[in-house]
Design an enzyme around this catalytic site. Sequence first.
Site, PDB file in Angstrom:
ATOM      1  N   GLY A  26       0.794  -1.240   0.000  1.00  0.00           N
ATOM      2  CA  GLY A  26       0.000   0.000   0.000  1.00  0.00           C
ATOM      3  C   GLY A  26       0.821   1.283   0.000  1.00  0.00           C
ATOM      4  N   LEU A  30      -0.447   1.379  -7.362  1.00  0.00           N
ATOM      5  CA  LEU A  30      -1.898   1.205  -7.310  1.00  0.00           C
ATOM      6  C   LEU A  30      -2.397   0.998  -5.885  1.00  0.00           C
ATOM      7  CD1 LEU A  30      -2.426  -1.045 -10.482  1.00  0.00           C
ATOM      8  CD2 LEU A  30      -2.484   1.451 -10.271  1.00  0.00           C
ATOM      9  N   TYR A 158      -3.354 -11.761 -17.612  1.00  0.00           N
ATOM     10  CA  TYR A 158      -2.656 -13.002 -18.004  1.00  0.00           C
ATOM     11  C   TYR A 158      -2.778 -14.089 -16.930  1.00  0.00           C
ATOM     12  CZ  TYR A 158       1.594 -10.925 -15.754  1.00  0.00           C
ATOM     13  OH  TYR A 158       2.504 -10.355 -14.902  1.00  0.00           O
ATOM     14  N   PRO A 199      -6.342  -5.674 -13.507  1.00  0.00           N
ATOM     15  CA  PRO A 199      -6.054  -4.424 -14.222  1.00  0.00           C
ATOM     16  C   PRO A 199      -5.297  -4.693 -15.516  1.00  0.00           C
ATOM     17  CG  PRO A 199      -5.105  -4.431 -11.978  1.00  0.00           C
ATOM     18  CD  PRO A 199      -5.478  -5.836 -12.332  1.00  0.00           C
ATOM     19  N   ARG A 210      10.187  -2.297 -14.406  1.00  0.00           N
ATOM     20  CA  ARG A 210      10.595  -3.704 -14.464  1.00  0.00           C
ATOM     21  C   ARG A 210      10.082  -4.415 -15.709  1.00  0.00           C
ATOM     22  NH1 ARG A 210       9.671  -2.624  -9.073  1.00  0.00           N
ATOM     23  NH2 ARG A 210      11.460  -3.117  -7.755  1.00  0.00           N
TER      24      ARG A 210
HETATM   25  C1  HXC Z   1      16.570 -12.722 -14.116  1.00  0.00           C
HETATM   26  C2  HXC Z   1      16.464 -12.020 -11.908  1.00  0.00           C
HETATM   27  C3  HXC Z   1      16.108 -10.709 -12.325  1.00  0.00           C
HETATM   28  C4  HXC Z   1      16.008 -10.456 -13.735  1.00  0.00           C
HETATM   29  C5  HXC Z   1      16.177 -10.744 -10.146  1.00  0.00           C
HETATM   30  N1  HXC Z   1      16.475 -11.977 -10.561  1.00  0.00           N
HETATM   31  N2  HXC Z   1      15.924  -9.941 -11.199  1.00  0.00           N
HETATM   32  N3  HXC Z   1      16.677 -13.008 -12.791  1.00  0.00           N
HETATM   33  N4  HXC Z   1      16.236 -11.490 -14.591  1.00  0.00           N
HETATM   34  N5  HXC Z   1      15.662  -9.266 -14.203  1.00  0.00           N
HETATM   35  C6  HXC Z   1      16.840 -13.110  -9.737  1.00  0.00           C
HETATM   36  C7  HXC Z   1      18.119 -12.878  -8.931  1.00  0.00           C
HETATM   37  O1  HXC Z   1      19.262 -13.133  -9.728  1.00  0.00           O
HETATM   38  C8  HXC Z   1      17.944 -13.865  -7.794  1.00  0.00           C
HETATM   39  O2  HXC Z   1      18.242 -15.193  -8.201  1.00  0.00           O
HETATM   40  C9  HXC Z   1      16.445 -13.839  -7.546  1.00  0.00           C
HETATM   41  O3  HXC Z   1      15.844 -13.335  -8.741  1.00  0.00           O
HETATM   42  C10 HXC Z   1      16.075 -12.923  -6.387  1.00  0.00           C
HETATM   43  O4  HXC Z   1      16.573 -11.629  -6.697  1.00  0.00           O
HETATM   44  P1  HXC Z   1      16.798 -10.554  -5.549  1.00  0.00           P
HETATM   45  O5  HXC Z   1      17.227  -9.291  -6.209  1.00  0.00           O
HETATM   46  O6  HXC Z   1      17.605 -11.141  -4.458  1.00  0.00           O
HETATM   47  O7  HXC Z   1      15.335 -10.421  -4.929  1.00  0.00           O
HETATM   48  P2  HXC Z   1      14.659  -9.221  -4.223  1.00  0.00           P
HETATM   49  O8  HXC Z   1      15.614  -8.167  -3.832  1.00  0.00           O
HETATM   50  O9  HXC Z   1      13.767  -9.748  -3.154  1.00  0.00           O
HETATM   51  O10 HXC Z   1      13.750  -8.610  -5.385  1.00  0.00           O
HETATM   52  C11 HXC Z   1      12.559  -9.164  -5.734  1.00  0.00           C
HETATM   53  C12 HXC Z   1      12.148  -8.672  -7.089  1.00  0.00           C
HETATM   54  C13 HXC Z   1      12.149  -7.102  -7.089  1.00  0.00           C
HETATM   55  C14 HXC Z   1      10.812  -9.208  -7.418  1.00  0.00           C
HETATM   56  C15 HXC Z   1      13.179  -9.212  -8.031  1.00  0.00           C
HETATM   57  O11 HXC Z   1      11.985  -6.605  -8.379  1.00  0.00           O
HETATM   58  C16 HXC Z   1      11.071  -6.538  -6.213  1.00  0.00           C
HETATM   59  O12 HXC Z   1      11.236  -6.411  -5.002  1.00  0.00           O
HETATM   60  N6  HXC Z   1       9.902  -6.155  -6.775  1.00  0.00           N
HETATM   61  C17 HXC Z   1       8.755  -5.613  -5.994  1.00  0.00           C
HETATM   62  C18 HXC Z   1       7.959  -4.620  -6.800  1.00  0.00           C
HETATM   63  C19 HXC Z   1       7.539  -5.113  -8.173  1.00  0.00           C
HETATM   64  O13 HXC Z   1       8.137  -6.026  -8.742  1.00  0.00           O
HETATM   65  N7  HXC Z   1       6.519  -4.438  -8.716  1.00  0.00           N
HETATM   66  C20 HXC Z   1       6.016  -4.723 -10.033  1.00  0.00           C
HETATM   67  C21 HXC Z   1       4.737  -5.441  -9.930  1.00  0.00           C
HETATM   68  S1  HXC Z   1       4.060  -5.280 -11.509  1.00  0.00           S
HETATM   69  P3  HXC Z   1      19.726 -15.875  -8.039  1.00  0.00           P
HETATM   70  O14 HXC Z   1      19.502 -17.325  -8.336  1.00  0.00           O
HETATM   71  O15 HXC Z   1      20.579 -15.193  -9.050  1.00  0.00           O
HETATM   72  O16 HXC Z   1      20.146 -15.606  -6.617  1.00  0.00           O
HETATM   73  C22 HXC Z   1       3.019  -6.486 -11.883  1.00  0.00           C
HETATM   74  C23 HXC Z   1       2.265  -6.118 -13.147  1.00  0.00           C
HETATM   75  C24 HXC Z   1       1.591  -7.220 -13.849  1.00  0.00           C
HETATM   76  O17 HXC Z   1       2.900  -7.455 -11.246  1.00  0.00           O
HETATM   77  C25 HXC Z   1       0.979  -6.871 -15.175  1.00  0.00           C
HETATM   78  C26 HXC Z   1       1.363  -5.619 -15.857  1.00  0.00           C
HETATM   79  C27 HXC Z   1       0.633  -5.305 -17.107  1.00  0.00           C
HETATM   80  P1  NAP Z   2       4.334  -1.525  -7.291  1.00  0.00           P
HETATM   81  O1  NAP Z   2       4.174  -0.080  -7.015  1.00  0.00           O
HETATM   82  O2  NAP Z   2       5.697  -2.056  -7.523  1.00  0.00           O
HETATM   83  O3  NAP Z   2       3.649  -2.319  -6.089  1.00  0.00           O
HETATM   84  C1  NAP Z   2       4.102  -3.522  -5.576  1.00  0.00           C
HETATM   85  C2  NAP Z   2       4.107  -3.411  -4.070  1.00  0.00           C
HETATM   86  O4  NAP Z   2       4.332  -4.694  -3.494  1.00  0.00           O
HETATM   87  C3  NAP Z   2       5.194  -2.482  -3.531  1.00  0.00           C
HETATM   88  O5  NAP Z   2       4.606  -1.503  -2.708  1.00  0.00           O
HETATM   89  C4  NAP Z   2       6.111  -3.394  -2.720  1.00  0.00           C
HETATM   90  O6  NAP Z   2       6.595  -2.712  -1.561  1.00  0.00           O
HETATM   91  C5  NAP Z   2       5.157  -4.535  -2.367  1.00  0.00           C
HETATM   92  N1  NAP Z   2       5.861  -5.782  -2.108  1.00  0.00           N
HETATM   93  C6  NAP Z   2       6.713  -6.448  -2.921  1.00  0.00           C
HETATM   94  N2  NAP Z   2       7.176  -7.541  -2.331  1.00  0.00           N
HETATM   95  C7  NAP Z   2       6.606  -7.588  -1.100  1.00  0.00           C
HETATM   96  C8  NAP Z   2       6.681  -8.496  -0.016  1.00  0.00           C
HETATM   97  N3  NAP Z   2       7.452  -9.586  -0.056  1.00  0.00           N
HETATM   98  N4  NAP Z   2       5.946  -8.233   1.096  1.00  0.00           N
HETATM   99  C9  NAP Z   2       5.160  -7.133   1.163  1.00  0.00           C
HETATM  100  N5  NAP Z   2       5.033  -6.265   0.170  1.00  0.00           N
HETATM  101  C10 NAP Z   2       5.744  -6.479  -0.952  1.00  0.00           C
HETATM  102  O7  NAP Z   2       3.474  -1.947  -8.565  1.00  0.00           O
HETATM  103  P2  NAP Z   2       1.950  -1.666  -8.996  1.00  0.00           P
HETATM  104  O8  NAP Z   2       1.958  -1.475 -10.452  1.00  0.00           O
HETATM  105  O9  NAP Z   2       1.325  -0.648  -8.125  1.00  0.00           O
HETATM  106  O10 NAP Z   2       1.281  -3.089  -8.717  1.00  0.00           O
HETATM  107  C11 NAP Z   2       0.247  -3.259  -7.758  1.00  0.00           C
HETATM  108  C12 NAP Z   2      -0.574  -4.493  -8.094  1.00  0.00           C
HETATM  109  O11 NAP Z   2      -1.238  -4.307  -9.340  1.00  0.00           O
HETATM  110  C13 NAP Z   2       0.244  -5.770  -8.230  1.00  0.00           C
HETATM  111  O12 NAP Z   2      -0.486  -6.852  -7.707  1.00  0.00           O
HETATM  112  C14 NAP Z   2       0.390  -5.933  -9.729  1.00  0.00           C
HETATM  113  O13 NAP Z   2       0.587  -7.253 -10.116  1.00  0.00           O
HETATM  114  C15 NAP Z   2      -0.973  -5.429 -10.168  1.00  0.00           C
HETATM  115  N6  NAP Z   2      -1.036  -5.011 -11.572  1.00  0.00           N
HETATM  116  C16 NAP Z   2      -0.456  -3.846 -11.962  1.00  0.00           C
HETATM  117  C17 NAP Z   2      -0.572  -3.461 -13.286  1.00  0.00           C
HETATM  118  C18 NAP Z   2      -0.020  -2.147 -13.780  1.00  0.00           C
HETATM  119  O14 NAP Z   2      -0.178  -1.850 -14.957  1.00  0.00           O
HETATM  120  N7  NAP Z   2       0.580  -1.349 -12.938  1.00  0.00           N
HETATM  121  C19 NAP Z   2      -1.245  -4.283 -14.194  1.00  0.00           C
HETATM  122  C20 NAP Z   2      -1.788  -5.473 -13.755  1.00  0.00           C
HETATM  123  C21 NAP Z   2      -1.704  -5.833 -12.434  1.00  0.00           C
HETATM  124  P3  NAP Z   2       8.011  -3.040  -0.842  1.00  0.00           P
HETATM  125  O15 NAP Z   2       9.044  -3.019  -1.875  1.00  0.00           O
HETATM  126  O16 NAP Z   2       8.088  -1.970   0.213  1.00  0.00           O
HETATM  127  O17 NAP Z   2       7.843  -4.409  -0.207  1.00  0.00           O
END
Ligand code: HXC
Ligand code: NAP
Length: 295
Positions: A26, A30, A158, A199, A210
Site C-alpha cells: 500500500g 496502485l 494473463y 487491471p 521492471r
Molecule cells: C533474471 C532475476 C532478475 C532479472 C532478479 N532476478 N531480477 N533473474 N532477470 N531481471 C533473480 C536474482 O538473480 C535472484 O536469483 C532472484 O531473482 C532474487 O533476486 P533478488 O534481487 O535477491 O530479490 P529481491 O531483492 O527480493 O527482489 C525481488 C524482485 C524485485 C521481485 C526481483 O523486483 C522486487 O522487489 N519487486 C517488488 C515490486 C515489483 O516487482 N513491482 C512490479 C509489480 S508489476 P539468483 O539465483 O541469481 O540468486 C506487476 C504487473 C503485472 O505485477 C501486469 C502488468 C501489465
Molecule cells: P508496485 O508499485 O511495484 O507495487 C508492488 C508493491 O508490493 C510495492 O509496494 C512493494 O513494496 C510490495 N511488495 C513487494 N514484495 C513484497 C513483499 N514480499 N511483502 C510485502 N510487500 C511487498 O506496482 P503496482 O503497479 O502498483 O502493482 C500493484 C498491483 O497491481 C500488483 O499486484 C500488480 O501485479 C498489479 N497489476 C499492476 C498493473 C499495472 O499496470 N501497474 C497491471 C496489472 C496488475 P516493498 O518493496 O516496500 O515491499
Amino acid sequence: MLEQNYNSSMLKEGSLTDKVILITGGGTGLGKAMGKYFSELGAKLIIASRKLDVLQKTAEEISAATKNEVFPAACDVSDYKQVEELLKASMERFGKIDVLVNNAAGNFISPTERLSNKAFDIIINIVLKGTYNCILAFGKHWIKNKQKATVLNIVTTYAWTGSAFVVPSAAAKAGVLAITRSLAVEWAKYGIRFNTIAPGLFPTKGAWERLLPGDLQNKFNLKRKVPLQRVGEHQELANLAAYLVSDFSSFINGEVVTIDGGEWLNGAGQFNILQAVPQEQWDKIEKIVRSVKGS
Ligand code: HXC
Ligand code: NAP
C-alpha cells in the site's frame, strides 16, 4: 462530445466510514492510489510492505490529506510469521480488520530459460504465497471471531491467458485467481467474500521500470494494444476497488472484474486484426464475399 473525466471519485462521501482496510503493497503505485481513495471515503487504513520508510511517507501524505488514520506496518508477506505479527499489530491498533486487499507483487521480464529456480521462487513467494499467507492468517482470525470480512485480490489478465516472459508472475496470478474462486464458495458461510480485479495497463514506477525497462517503452506503443487507445488512470481502478470492498457490492462474490479498456480481448479475438482494414475498403470486400457461391 462531453469531455470524459476519469479522475473523479465515484462513491458518495463516507461510503467506507468505520471500515478498517489493510492493503499489502500500500505504500506505492496502485496500492497507494486505492488507499488514498479508501481513506477519503472514511476508512481507517493499514498499509503493509517491506520498506517501512516508504510506507511512513505514504501514510503521512494520505492522513494529512484526509485526516483519517493510516497505520504503516513493515511486513514481508512471503513470511507467514511476519503476517501473523501484522495481524496482531493491526488488531492492537484498530481492534478489527474488515477488508484485506492483496495487492503486493513482484515481477520482472525475462526469457524463462534464463531464470534460476530462486528467481522463480521469489515471484511465487511474494504473489501467490504472500496472498495465501495473508488470507490464511486473517481468515482463521475472522472465522474464530465470527467476523464478516471482504477480501479483494489483485491479479492481471494473463492470470487466465498466460503470458510469455513473465511466467512466474502468470503462474502466481493464476493461483491467486483460483484461490479467489475457491474460497468465495468455501468461506461464504462465514460471511467472508472474495473478489478480484484484473487491471490492464496502469502506469506505475514499480511495474513500468521492471516490465518496460530502457527504451522498450518507446519501442512498443502499448496504447495501441488497447481498443480504447489509452492506459488506465489510477482513480478509475480506485473507484472499482472502493465499490468492491464497500457494502454496495455485498452480493458480488467470486468475481473477477477486468479493467483494461478491452486489451486482452483484443489479443484473443481471431478476426480482431480486421480493425486494420480502412472503412472505405469494406464496400469492395463485401462485394467479393457476396460473389462467393457454392462450397
Ligand atoms: C533474471 C532475476 C532478475 C532479472 C532478479 N532476478 N531480477 N533473474 N532477470 N531481471 C533473480 C536474482 O538473480 C535472484 O536469483 C532472484 O531473482 C532474487 O533476486 P533478488 O534481487 O535477491 O530479490 P529481491 O531483492 O527480493 O527482489 C525481488 C524482485 C524485485 C521481485 C526481483 O523486483 C522486487 O522487489 N519487486 C517488488 C515490486 C515489483 O516487482 N513491482 C512490479 C509489480 S508489476 P539468483 O539465483 O541469481 O540468486 C506487476 C504487473 C503485472 O505485477 C501486469 C502488468 C501489465
Ligand atoms: P508496485 O508499485 O511495484 O507495487 C508492488 C508493491 O508490493 C510495492 O509496494 C512493494 O513494496 C510490495 N511488495 C513487494 N514484495 C513484497 C513483499 N514480499 N511483502 C510485502 N510487500 C511487498 O506496482 P503496482 O503497479 O502498483 O502493482 C500493484 C498491483 O497491481 C500488483 O499486484 C500488480 O501485479 C498489479 N497489476 C499492476 C498493473 C499495472 O499496470 N501497474 C497491471 C496489472 C496488475 P516493498 O518493496 O516496500 O515491499
